[in-house]
Design an enzyme around this catalytic site. Structure first.
Site, short mmCIF file in Angstrom:
data_model
loop_
_atom_site.label_atom_id
_atom_site.label_comp_id
_atom_site.label_asym_id
_atom_site.label_seq_id
_atom_site.Cartn_x
_atom_site.Cartn_y
_atom_site.Cartn_z
N ASP A 14 151.82 73.22 60.30
CA ASP A 14 150.80 72.77 61.25
C ASP A 14 150.93 71.30 61.64
OD1 ASP A 14 149.74 75.32 61.10
OD2 ASP A 14 148.39 74.79 59.45
N GLU A 15 152.15 70.81 61.67
CA GLU A 15 152.37 69.40 61.99
C GLU A 15 152.18 69.14 63.50
OE1 GLU A 15 154.53 71.31 60.40
OE2 GLU A 15 154.92 70.46 58.41
N LYS A 17 154.21 71.35 65.80
CA LYS A 17 155.53 71.76 66.33
C LYS A 17 155.42 72.35 67.74
CE LYS A 17 155.90 74.30 62.58
NZ LYS A 17 154.79 73.78 61.75
N ASN A 39 153.00 84.55 60.65
CA ASN A 39 152.26 83.59 59.81
C ASN A 39 152.13 82.25 60.54
OD1 ASN A 39 155.05 83.28 59.52
ND2 ASN A 39 154.98 82.79 57.35
N ALA A 40 153.00 82.01 61.52
CA ALA A 40 152.95 80.77 62.28
C ALA A 40 151.84 80.82 63.33
CB ALA A 40 154.29 80.53 62.98
N GLY A 41 151.28 79.67 63.62
CA GLY A 41 150.32 79.53 64.73
C GLY A 41 150.64 78.20 65.39
N HIS A 42 151.30 78.25 66.53
CA HIS A 42 151.74 77.02 67.21
C HIS A 42 150.89 76.80 68.45
CE1 HIS A 42 156.00 77.26 65.21
NE2 HIS A 42 155.01 77.22 64.36
N ARG A 144 167.59 95.07 50.89
CA ARG A 144 168.47 95.88 51.76
C ARG A 144 167.87 97.24 52.10
NH1 ARG A 144 173.28 94.88 47.70
NH2 ARG A 144 171.49 95.27 46.37
N GLN A 231 156.32 76.97 59.86
CA GLN A 231 155.88 76.46 58.57
C GLN A 231 156.38 75.02 58.39
OE1 GLN A 231 157.35 80.02 58.36
NE2 GLN A 231 155.31 80.27 59.17
N ARG A 310 141.12 79.12 58.97
CA ARG A 310 140.86 78.61 57.62
C ARG A 310 140.83 77.08 57.62
NH1 ARG A 310 145.21 81.05 53.63
NH2 ARG A 310 146.58 80.70 55.40
N ARG A 312 141.67 73.46 56.56
CA ARG A 312 142.87 72.87 55.96
C ARG A 312 142.49 71.76 55.00
NH1 ARG A 312 145.55 72.27 61.82
NH2 ARG A 312 146.23 74.40 62.16
P1 GDP Z 1 152.13 73.82 64.49
O1 GDP Z 1 151.92 75.04 63.68
O2 GDP Z 1 153.06 72.84 63.82
O3 GDP Z 1 152.57 74.11 65.90
O4 GDP Z 1 150.73 73.08 64.57
P2 GDP Z 1 149.29 73.78 64.85
O5 GDP Z 1 149.24 74.14 66.26
O6 GDP Z 1 149.02 74.84 63.84
O7 GDP Z 1 148.32 72.61 64.47
C1 GDP Z 1 148.37 71.37 65.10
C2 GDP Z 1 146.97 71.11 65.71
O8 GDP Z 1 146.88 69.73 66.08
C3 GDP Z 1 146.73 71.88 66.99
O9 GDP Z 1 145.37 72.16 67.09
C4 GDP Z 1 147.17 70.90 68.07
O10 GDP Z 1 146.53 71.13 69.32
C5 GDP Z 1 146.70 69.61 67.48
N1 GDP Z 1 147.50 68.42 67.85
C6 GDP Z 1 148.82 68.33 68.09
N2 GDP Z 1 149.17 67.04 68.31
C7 GDP Z 1 148.05 66.32 68.22
C8 GDP Z 1 147.76 64.92 68.32
O11 GDP Z 1 148.62 64.08 68.53
N3 GDP Z 1 146.45 64.54 68.15
C9 GDP Z 1 145.47 65.44 67.88
N4 GDP Z 1 144.23 64.98 67.71
N5 GDP Z 1 145.71 66.76 67.76
C10 GDP Z 1 146.98 67.19 67.92
P1 IMO Z 2 152.99 77.02 61.17
O1 IMO Z 2 154.30 77.50 61.76
C1 IMO Z 2 150.62 76.31 57.60
C2 IMO Z 2 151.17 79.05 54.24
C3 IMO Z 2 150.03 79.98 53.90
C4 IMO Z 2 150.27 80.18 52.42
C5 IMO Z 2 151.79 80.19 52.31
C6 IMO Z 2 152.39 81.58 52.29
O2 IMO Z 2 151.82 77.27 62.03
O3 IMO Z 2 153.12 75.61 60.70
P2 IMO Z 2 152.72 83.55 54.03
O4 IMO Z 2 151.80 84.18 54.98
O5 IMO Z 2 153.92 82.91 54.67
O6 IMO Z 2 153.10 84.44 52.89
O7 IMO Z 2 151.87 82.35 53.35
O8 IMO Z 2 152.26 79.48 53.43
N1 IMO Z 2 151.62 79.13 55.64
C7 IMO Z 2 151.37 78.20 56.56
N2 IMO Z 2 150.66 77.05 56.48
N3 IMO Z 2 151.27 76.61 58.73
C8 IMO Z 2 152.01 77.72 58.83
O9 IMO Z 2 152.78 77.99 59.90
C9 IMO Z 2 152.06 78.61 57.72
N4 IMO Z 2 152.66 79.79 57.47
C10 IMO Z 2 152.39 80.10 56.20
O10 IMO Z 2 148.79 79.38 54.17
O11 IMO Z 2 149.79 79.05 51.71
MG MG Z 3 150.33 76.14 62.86
#
Ligand code: GDP
Ligand code: IMO
Ligand code: MG
Length: 432
Positions: A14-15, A17, A39-42, A144, A231, A310, A312
């Site tokens: 969740d950085e 990306k 599992n990802a949410g971008h 496998r 992740q 959830r 964080r």
């Molecule tokens: P990802 O999984 O790495 O793509 O990141 P997520 O989308 O799960 O979580 C990042 C959250 O931070 C999202 O709600 C973005 O809209 C938000 N976000 C991204 N860059 C920035 C930023 O520079 N400032 C703020 N306040 N929010 C940001």
């Molecule tokens: P993005 O791409 C943050 C975490 C889950 C759990 C562990 C294992 O959006 O950054 P899994 O479902 O893979 O078996 O869960 O990894 N996790 C993440 N945390 N961002 C994610 O993806 C994640 N994908 C899995 O919360 O602790």
């Molecule tokens: Mg995410």
């Protein structure tokens, strides 16, 4: 001949990306996911609208760019179909610019049941999985016995499906008397299974490819390819905070196995970190804050899961962990996200070292849950708004001091700084 650039997370996911991939897509011809799955949410934000992607690469909104779901990714056809419906409602035609590897493994409904059962059995030791079936599907891949996207085209597909499903149901039966009460997407197993089987038709509308040839041929033609990680490095199956990790290699090496490109073809590696740190799910997090400051980061940073909602966990930036991630990934360019979240803080802390057994170290211990004390450096906050600032030179001095401290401690240059969720609010420190 081009190299493939990589963009991935250096912390616990969740950085940001999704935002940066979308922002950088104009510089590339192809965006490819190489591991992970739903599992990802971008999150992407532009023109006042927010979009969340799970399996589909974050270049999809650029109609003229190609997007690939690589062999290392796990595809859940139901979730895939839901994403496709969402994109079509936004007037996109993803069949034109999205291609899927035949070798990508499938997540079956019964994988999700197994995920739920495994987590339930762990009780307090649960990983906090997203319950998307990731662990069980990768387990079958390694054992496998998994099914792949290419298998849905076989004449005996339904037999193959039933064989694996029945093996899972037998296992579930032996693990949990109550397993048939588990719901998937709020549906009973058989209700969901019917929808899942129907969703295979959407998958079949797409060109199913040998993505390793597709990508290597593109590189030979001099096309520019960006690999999009999911992740974060601290969730890597080998180097993350095991066992509280995901089940794939989230680091640069995952690009080679997840797309079929040779290590010598890796180009720039964009490593993303938040200006602080978060984690969702269980597991160690040395710099976690349990006080008002942690709550303030959560509120201002809106630190709630993009898909699951959830809450964080939040804390200060952890440089021993960040340095470790830079080392594992060969990061060439750091990207510092969400710097605006620190706008209101009078003091910002950076964890520079751990103290373990009374000795200072910058090295990550075997177990991150061991008793770790933290050494912090304090930085003065800039206490101001960053709205409208588009050049690095115009940023407040205290913010630049903070960025330069990160560069000093990691030995890696910061290339990009993000100041809001919106695509537009992205500042280059160096030319890309
Ligand atoms: P990802 O999984 O790495 O793509 O990141 P997520 O989308 O799960 O979580 C990042 C959250 O931070 C999202 O709600 C973005 O809209 C938000 N976000 C991204 N860059 C920035 C930023 O520079 N400032 C703020 N306040 N929010 C940001
Ligand atoms: P993005 O791409 C943050 C975490 C889950 C759990 C562990 C294992 O959006 O950054 P899994 O479902 O893979 O078996 O869960 O990894 N996790 C993440 N945390 N961002 C994610 O993806 C994640 N994908 C899995 O919360 O602790
Ligand atoms: Mg995410």
């Amino acid at each position: 001949m081009s190299n493939i650039d990589v963009l991935l997370g250096l912390q616990w996911g969740d950085e940001g990306k999704g935002k940066i991939v979308d922002f950088l897509t104009p510089n590339y011809d192809i965006i490819a996911r190489f591991q992970g799955g739903p599992n990802a949410g971008h999150t992407l934000e532009f023109e006042g609208t927010k979009h969340v992607l799970n399996i589909i690469p974050s270049g999809i909104f650029h109609k003229e760019k190609q997007n690939i779901i690589g062999n290392g990714v796990l595809v859940d056809p139901f979730i895939f179909e839901r994403e496709i419906i969402g994109l079509r409602s936004k007037n996109l035609t993803p069949t034109k610019n999205l291609f899927i590897s035949k070798k990508a493994h499938l997540i079956l409904p019964s994988h999700r049941m197994l995920d739920a059962s495994n987590e339930k059995a762990k009780g307090k030791q649960k990983i906090g999985s997203t319950l998307k079936g990731i662990g069980p599907a990768y387990t079958d891949k390694v054992a496998r016995i998994g099914l792949r996207v290419g298998d849905i085209l076989k004449n005996n597909w339904i037999e193959l499906y039933n064989e694996l499903k029945n093996a899972h149901l037998r296992l579930l039966n032996s693990l949990d008397d109550n397993f048939d009460s588990f719901l998937i997407e709020n549906m009973s197993f058989y209700e969901y299974e019917e929808k899942w089987l129907n969703s295979l038709n959407t998958l079949k509308e797409f060109e199913l490819i040998d993505s390793e040839y597709f990508i290597n041929n593109a590189l030979k033609e001099g096309k520019k390819v960006l690999a999009e990680g999911a992740q974060g490095s601290m969730l890597d199956i080998d180097f993350g905070s095991y066992p509280f990790v995901t089940s794939s290699n989230t680091i640069t090496s995952g690009v080679c196995s997840g797309l079929g490109v040779a290590p010598s073809k890796i180009g720039r590696v964009f490593g993303l970190c938040k200006a602080y740190c978060t984690r969702v799910g269980s597991g160690p997090f040395p710099t976690e804050l349990f006080d008002q400051t942690g709550e303030k980061l959560r509120q201002i940073g809106r630190e709630y899961g993009s898909t699951t909602g959830r809450s964080r966990r939040c804390g200060w930036i952890d440089l021993p962990a960040l340095n470790y991630a830079c080392m594992l990934n060969g990061v060439t360019d750091l990207v510092v996200m969400k710097i605006d979240v620190l706008n209101d803080f009078s003091q910002i802390n950076i964890c520079t070292k751990y103290v373990i057994d009374e000795k200072q170290t910058s090295q990550i211990p075997y177990s991150l849950s061991d008793n770790i004390e933290l050494v912090y450096e304090q930085y003065k906050g800039w206490q101001g708004n960053l709205c409208g600032i588009s050049s690095y030179n115009d940023l407040p001095k205290e913010l630049k001091d903070y960025i330069e401290a990160i560069e000093k401690h990691t030995g890696v240059k910061v290339a990009i700084i993000s100041t809001s969720p919106d695509r537009e609010d992205t500042i280059f420190k160096v030319n890309i």
